[in-house]
Design a protein around this motif. Structure first.
Motif, PDB file in Angstrom:
ATOM      1  N   ARG A   1       1.193  -4.116 -10.870  1.00  0.00           N
ATOM      2  CA  ARG A   1       1.755  -2.768 -10.894  1.00  0.00           C
ATOM      3  C   ARG A   1       0.743  -1.745 -10.372  1.00  0.00           C
ATOM      4  O   ARG A   1       1.127  -0.696  -9.848  1.00  0.00           O
ATOM      5  CB  ARG A   1       2.222  -2.406 -12.304  1.00  0.00           C
ATOM      6  N   ARG A   2      -0.541  -2.045 -10.460  1.00  0.00           N
ATOM      7  CA  ARG A   2      -1.554  -1.160  -9.878  1.00  0.00           C
ATOM      8  C   ARG A   2      -1.577  -1.240  -8.350  1.00  0.00           C
ATOM      9  O   ARG A   2      -1.846  -0.254  -7.670  1.00  0.00           O
ATOM     10  CB  ARG A   2      -2.941  -1.530 -10.416  1.00  0.00           C
ATOM     11  N   TYR A   3      -1.333  -2.435  -7.828  1.00  0.00           N
ATOM     12  CA  TYR A   3      -1.590  -2.673  -6.402  1.00  0.00           C
ATOM     13  C   TYR A   3      -0.347  -2.955  -5.565  1.00  0.00           C
ATOM     14  O   TYR A   3      -0.461  -3.069  -4.338  1.00  0.00           O
ATOM     15  CB  TYR A   3      -2.536  -3.865  -6.251  1.00  0.00           C
ATOM     16  N   PHE A   4       0.843  -3.049  -6.180  1.00  0.00           N
ATOM     17  CA  PHE A   4       1.985  -3.514  -5.396  1.00  0.00           C
ATOM     18  C   PHE A   4       2.396  -2.532  -4.302  1.00  0.00           C
ATOM     19  O   PHE A   4       3.135  -2.896  -3.370  1.00  0.00           O
ATOM     20  CB  PHE A   4       3.188  -3.804  -6.309  1.00  0.00           C
ATOM     21  N   TRP A   5       1.914  -1.293  -4.394  1.00  0.00           N
ATOM     22  CA  TRP A   5       2.194  -0.340  -3.325  1.00  0.00           C
ATOM     23  C   TRP A   5       1.772  -0.892  -1.972  1.00  0.00           C
ATOM     24  O   TRP A   5       2.385  -0.559  -0.935  1.00  0.00           O
ATOM     25  CB  TRP A   5       1.479   0.998  -3.600  1.00  0.00           C
ATOM     26  N   LEU A   6       0.745  -1.754  -1.974  1.00  0.00           N
ATOM     27  CA  LEU A   6       0.306  -2.354  -0.718  1.00  0.00           C
ATOM     28  C   LEU A   6       1.387  -3.275  -0.142  1.00  0.00           C
ATOM     29  O   LEU A   6       1.569  -3.355   1.079  1.00  0.00           O
ATOM     30  CB  LEU A   6      -1.000  -3.132  -0.953  1.00  0.00           C
ATOM     31  N   LEU A   7       2.132  -3.952  -1.006  1.00  0.00           N
ATOM     32  CA  LEU A   7       3.232  -4.800  -0.548  1.00  0.00           C
ATOM     33  C   LEU A   7       4.343  -3.954   0.065  1.00  0.00           C
ATOM     34  O   LEU A   7       4.989  -4.372   1.035  1.00  0.00           O
ATOM     35  CB  LEU A   7       3.783  -5.647  -1.695  1.00  0.00           C
ATOM     36  N   LEU A   8       4.589  -2.766  -0.507  1.00  0.00           N
ATOM     37  CA  LEU A   8       5.597  -1.884   0.067  1.00  0.00           C
ATOM     38  C   LEU A   8       5.209  -1.477   1.484  1.00  0.00           C
ATOM     39  O   LEU A   8       6.060  -1.385   2.378  1.00  0.00           O
ATOM     40  CB  LEU A   8       5.786  -0.633  -0.793  1.00  0.00           C
ATOM     41  N   TYR A   9       3.917  -1.246   1.687  1.00  0.00           N
ATOM     42  CA  TYR A   9       3.462  -0.900   3.039  1.00  0.00           C
ATOM     43  C   TYR A   9       3.601  -2.089   3.983  1.00  0.00           C
ATOM     44  O   TYR A   9       4.141  -1.962   5.090  1.00  0.00           O
ATOM     45  CB  TYR A   9       2.003  -0.437   3.004  1.00  0.00           C
ATOM     46  N   LEU A  10       3.145  -3.245   3.555  1.00  0.00           N
ATOM     47  CA  LEU A  10       3.109  -4.407   4.444  1.00  0.00           C
ATOM     48  C   LEU A  10       4.495  -4.980   4.717  1.00  0.00           C
ATOM     49  O   LEU A  10       4.768  -5.436   5.840  1.00  0.00           O
ATOM     50  CB  LEU A  10       2.219  -5.501   3.846  1.00  0.00           C
ATOM     51  N   PHE A  11       5.378  -4.991   3.712  1.00  0.00           N
ATOM     52  CA  PHE A  11       6.662  -5.686   3.835  1.00  0.00           C
ATOM     53  C   PHE A  11       7.874  -4.761   3.771  1.00  0.00           C
ATOM     54  O   PHE A  11       9.005  -5.222   3.947  1.00  0.00           O
ATOM     55  CB  PHE A  11       6.792  -6.739   2.728  1.00  0.00           C
ATOM     56  N   GLY A  12       7.656  -3.473   3.484  1.00  0.00           N
ATOM     57  CA  GLY A  12       8.782  -2.551   3.447  1.00  0.00           C
ATOM     58  C   GLY A  12       9.519  -2.560   4.777  1.00  0.00           C
ATOM     59  O   GLY A  12       8.913  -2.467   5.847  1.00  0.00           O
ATOM     60  N   ALA A  13      10.849  -2.680   4.708  1.00  0.00           N
ATOM     61  CA  ALA A  13      11.653  -2.800   5.931  1.00  0.00           C
ATOM     62  C   ALA A  13      12.903  -1.939   5.844  1.00  0.00           C
ATOM     63  O   ALA A  13      13.906  -2.228   6.491  1.00  0.00           O
ATOM     64  CB  ALA A  13      12.033  -4.262   6.160  1.00  0.00           C
TER      65      ALA A  13
ATOM     66  N   GLU B   1      -3.204 -11.062   9.385  1.00  0.00           N
ATOM     67  CA  GLU B   1      -2.067 -10.313   9.934  1.00  0.00           C
ATOM     68  C   GLU B   1      -1.842  -9.032   9.138  1.00  0.00           C
ATOM     69  O   GLU B   1      -1.548  -7.975   9.712  1.00  0.00           O
ATOM     70  CB  GLU B   1      -0.810 -11.177   9.908  1.00  0.00           C
ATOM     71  N   ALA B   2      -2.002  -9.097   7.812  1.00  0.00           N
ATOM     72  CA  ALA B   2      -1.902  -7.887   6.991  1.00  0.00           C
ATOM     73  C   ALA B   2      -2.984  -6.890   7.387  1.00  0.00           C
ATOM     74  O   ALA B   2      -2.747  -5.678   7.456  1.00  0.00           O
ATOM     75  CB  ALA B   2      -2.009  -8.247   5.512  1.00  0.00           C
ATOM     76  N   GLN B   3      -4.171  -7.397   7.659  1.00  0.00           N
ATOM     77  CA  GLN B   3      -5.273  -6.524   8.057  1.00  0.00           C
ATOM     78  C   GLN B   3      -4.979  -5.839   9.384  1.00  0.00           C
ATOM     79  O   GLN B   3      -5.298  -4.650   9.568  1.00  0.00           O
ATOM     80  CB  GLN B   3      -6.567  -7.346   8.155  1.00  0.00           C
ATOM     81  N   ARG B   4      -4.342  -6.551  10.301  1.00  0.00           N
ATOM     82  CA  ARG B   4      -3.987  -5.952  11.588  1.00  0.00           C
ATOM     83  C   ARG B   4      -2.960  -4.827  11.401  1.00  0.00           C
ATOM     84  O   ARG B   4      -3.012  -3.804  12.086  1.00  0.00           O
ATOM     85  CB  ARG B   4      -3.438  -7.020  12.540  1.00  0.00           C
ATOM     86  N   LYS B   5      -2.044  -5.010  10.457  1.00  0.00           N
ATOM     87  CA  LYS B   5      -1.060  -3.955  10.182  1.00  0.00           C
ATOM     88  C   LYS B   5      -1.743  -2.721   9.611  1.00  0.00           C
ATOM     89  O   LYS B   5      -1.430  -1.588   9.984  1.00  0.00           O
ATOM     90  CB  LYS B   5       0.002  -4.470   9.221  1.00  0.00           C
ATOM     91  N   LEU B   6      -2.684  -2.944   8.711  1.00  0.00           N
ATOM     92  CA  LEU B   6      -3.405  -1.816   8.116  1.00  0.00           C
ATOM     93  C   LEU B   6      -4.252  -1.083   9.145  1.00  0.00           C
ATOM     94  O   LEU B   6      -4.448   0.134   9.050  1.00  0.00           O
ATOM     95  CB  LEU B   6      -4.279  -2.318   6.968  1.00  0.00           C
TER      96      LEU B   6
ATOM     97  N   GLY C   1      -3.433  -0.735  12.240  1.00  0.00           N
ATOM     98  CA  GLY C   1      -2.583  -0.202  13.294  1.00  0.00           C
ATOM     99  C   GLY C   1      -2.513  -1.076  14.527  1.00  0.00           C
ATOM    100  O   GLY C   1      -2.005  -0.650  15.573  1.00  0.00           O
ATOM    101  N   GLU C   2      -3.014  -2.314  14.423  1.00  0.00           N
ATOM    102  CA  GLU C   2      -3.005  -3.230  15.564  1.00  0.00           C
ATOM    103  C   GLU C   2      -1.739  -4.077  15.614  1.00  0.00           C
ATOM    104  O   GLU C   2      -1.488  -4.771  16.611  1.00  0.00           O
ATOM    105  CB  GLU C   2      -4.234  -4.141  15.492  1.00  0.00           C
ATOM    106  N   ALA C   3      -0.957  -4.075  14.543  1.00  0.00           N
ATOM    107  CA  ALA C   3       0.321  -4.785  14.483  1.00  0.00           C
ATOM    108  C   ALA C   3       1.305  -3.907  13.720  1.00  0.00           C
ATOM    109  O   ALA C   3       0.911  -3.051  12.914  1.00  0.00           O
ATOM    110  CB  ALA C   3       0.157  -6.144  13.794  1.00  0.00           C
ATOM    111  N   SER C   4       2.578  -4.101  13.984  1.00  0.00           N
ATOM    112  CA  SER C   4       3.614  -3.265  13.376  1.00  0.00           C
ATOM    113  C   SER C   4       4.085  -3.842  12.057  1.00  0.00           C
ATOM    114  O   SER C   4       4.263  -5.056  11.922  1.00  0.00           O
ATOM    115  CB  SER C   4       4.811  -3.149  14.318  1.00  0.00           C
ATOM    116  N   THR C   5       4.288  -2.969  11.087  1.00  0.00           N
ATOM    117  CA  THR C   5       4.953  -3.382   9.857  1.00  0.00           C
ATOM    118  C   THR C   5       6.455  -3.494  10.145  1.00  0.00           C
ATOM    119  O   THR C   5       6.949  -2.959  11.144  1.00  0.00           O
ATOM    120  CB  THR C   5       4.730  -2.358   8.736  1.00  0.00           C
ATOM    121  N   PRO C   6       7.221  -4.171   9.270  1.00  0.00           N
ATOM    122  CA  PRO C   6       8.676  -4.210   9.485  1.00  0.00           C
ATOM    123  C   PRO C   6       9.302  -2.820   9.577  1.00  0.00           C
ATOM    124  O   PRO C   6      10.186  -2.587  10.406  1.00  0.00           O
ATOM    125  CB  PRO C   6       9.180  -4.984   8.263  1.00  0.00           C
ATOM    126  N   ALA C   7       8.845  -1.880   8.747  1.00  0.00           N
ATOM    127  CA  ALA C   7       9.392  -0.518   8.819  1.00  0.00           C
ATOM    128  C   ALA C   7       9.079   0.127  10.159  1.00  0.00           C
ATOM    129  O   ALA C   7       9.926   0.825  10.748  1.00  0.00           O
ATOM    130  CB  ALA C   7       8.846   0.330   7.670  1.00  0.00           C
TER     131      ALA C   7
END
Length: 544
Positions: free
Chosen positions: A190-202, A436-441, A443-449
């Protein structure tokens, strides 16, 4: 050496590391059935899919049109995805001209009356499931219940828990230790799941029909008045347009231990709530409108991002199962359908989730106080609407920190756990998922959103046209890969067996529905046996 570093060192040793091969995971994936025109299907649950009440792999969620696919738990990510693929291939063969909607946010809706509530037959258990859904519609509206997502179930084997217990020198019995540690995992999640919203939010955009008559802060996408979005959004599904409610904002559910968790939820289920008393338990003709008039009808109504779970016996509440036998696994509930994936989820995501959850477990997890609890709710709102803003700041330790800087810190821990898992399982899939998550963070790869909004802008498509195009493509993908005859026969036999099981359940009922419901709710009073006095919320002095 920190506790986390000590855990990493211990589980790098060959014998302890090998226990990680026993991780079990499973998937529950929801998808709306839609017509060839992209409207919500009004047809019954397809007969070839069997009984939604009794089928082990294919059921419905809120609506008759909202399918839910359930895999068996497996120690292999490839096996889980393989079974999910088989379920899709069989299901598409039963849909005739219908499609499965690929996004978490629904298709074009024509109002609540156009959303059929799921039906489960005439048994007491089936009636409970339908009435519960009727109650959700009265309380929150039916549109919110058409949102779909992916749930990820995760557990570690007893061999792992024995090693961790030995490392920490605990005197608890194994199940109590596991339960406490799963709650520690949940607090960190619950402290860190915001990172999942960034990486997988679509789900950064929706059809205007979804918010018709509702307050919202969305804006049109370019010249398209039919598609609404927030420019930096990640997952509108996880915000105030989705699985949130004003009534539940008053409910502070404590995750510091099992007793406090039971206490807060039992209280919410057993104490009447004025707004729901106004709805009434039954209508003028004596038909149930909801299961009760409390803040929650059952524990599943609490819209959490992660849940502690224990397989319940027939007729047993989820909380009773936890009270009697402790936590068996956790259910992650914040993952959007990835519309670009025919299965709605991919191997890379599951590998990252494993490493992320292991990090949440091994990392030190202090108890949560009310101030932090409220800060976590605020962080969720910020990431839902502004998660892709490079300047975003989040709340932590009474102040604010750059989301990107915090993400970098979390990523270091996830990487260490990814390496542990690669050592245990062989190969480099976990570290590749982290990279791959690091590349999204970076800006080198696109998140689903990112991808969703880019396609909408580049093609000048509405959200409806975008999702409809993918729905048709996914249908063609599975149509070109029909199940082998043996697997087809297996699923057909499961469907037939489930219909027989529903008939047997209906014939076996001996209690009236009122008596059945009373016996079911009596289990919530057992909360008192664990030393809890049920209450609807925890006070600011509680340390929750």
């Amino acid at each position: 050496m920190s506790q986390f570093d000590a855990h990493l060192a211990a589980f790098a040793a060959p014998a302890a590391n090998g226990t990680l091969r026993g991780i079990l995971r499973g998937i529950e994936k929801e998808s709306l059935r839609v017509t060839p025109e992209g409207r919500l299907a009004q047809t019954d649950h397809p007969a070839g899919l069997g009984s939604a009440l009794a089928h082990p792999h294919i059921t419905t969620d809120y609506s008759e049109a909202l399918l839910e696919f359930i895999t068996e738990p497996s120690a292999s990510i490839e096996a889980v995805l393989g079974q999910l693929d088989d379920i899709h291939r069989y299901t598409y063969g039963q849909l005739e001209s219908e499609h499965l909607w690929p996004g978490s946010m629904p298709c074009v809706l024509a109002g609540d009356d156009s959303i059929p509530v799921a039906r489960y037959g005439s048994s007491n258990s089936g009636a409970m499931k339908t009435i519960y859904r009727l109650g959700l519609g009265h309380r929150y509206g039916r549109a919110m219940q058409t949102i779909a997502g992916v749930h990820y179930n995760f557990s570690l084997p007893d061999e792992f828990w024995h090693e961790l217990a030995r490392l920490e020198g605990t005197e608890q019995n194994l199940q109590s230790f596991k339960t406490d540690k799963y709650f520690a995992l949940i607090r960190n999640f619950r402290r860190y799941f915001w990172l999942l919203l960034y990486l997988f939010g679509a789900a950064p955009a929706v059809c205007r029909s979804f918010v018709r008559g509702r307050k919202h802060a969305l804006e049109p996408l370019g010249q398209d008045e039919n598609t609404l979005h927030a420019p930096y959004a990640t997952s509108l599904r996880m915000g105030d347009l989705g699985y949130q409610s004003d009534a539940q904002q008053s409910l502070i559910v404590c995750y510091n231990n099992l007793d406090n968790y039971l206490q807060t939820l039992c209280g919410a289920i057993t104490r009447p709530h004025p707004a729901y008393e106004a709805i009434g338990l039954k209508d003028a003709e004596g038909h149930y409108q909801q299961l009760n008039t409390s803040l929650l009808q059952i524990e599943n109504e609490f819209y959490s991002t992660i849940r502690p779970k224990r397989t319940a016996k027939s007729g047993e509440t989820a909380l009773q199962a936890l009270r009697l036998r402790g936590v068996e696994y956790v259910e992650v509930r914040c993952v959007d359908l990835n519309p670009f994936e025919p299965l709605g989820v991919c191997s890379e995501q599951l590998h990252y989730l494993d490493a992320f959850l292991l990090f949440c477990l091994l990392q030190d997890s202090p108890l949560t106080g009310d101030t932090e609890y409220l800060g976590l709710q605020e962080n969720q709102k910020r990431v839902v609407y502004s998660g892709r803003d490079p300047a975003l700041k989040l709340m932590v330790n009474g102040g604010e920190v750059s989301a990107r800087e915090w993400a970098s810190q979390v990523q270091q821990g996830v990487l260490s756990c990814a390496r542990l898992l690669d050592t245990a399982c062989g190969g480099s899939a976990y570290e590749q998922a982290h990279a791959e998550a690091q590349r999204k963070l970076a800006g080198e790869a696109s998140t689903p959103a990112d991808r969703v909004l880019q396609v909408l802008r580049d093609k000048q498509q509405t959200y409806y046209a975008f999702a409809m195009e993918l729905a048709q493509a996914h249908s063609a993908h599975f149509a070109g890969r029909p199940l082998e005859a043996e697997r087809e026969a297996h699923f057909k036999a499961l469907a037939e067996q489930s219909i027989r099981q529903q008939t047997e359940v209906e014939a076996a009922d001996q209690l009236s529905f009122d008596a059945h419901l009373a016996a079911y709710y009596a289990q919530y009073r057992d909360c008192a046996n664990c030393g809890c006095e049920p209450q609807a919320a925890i006070s600011a002095q509680s340390g929750c």
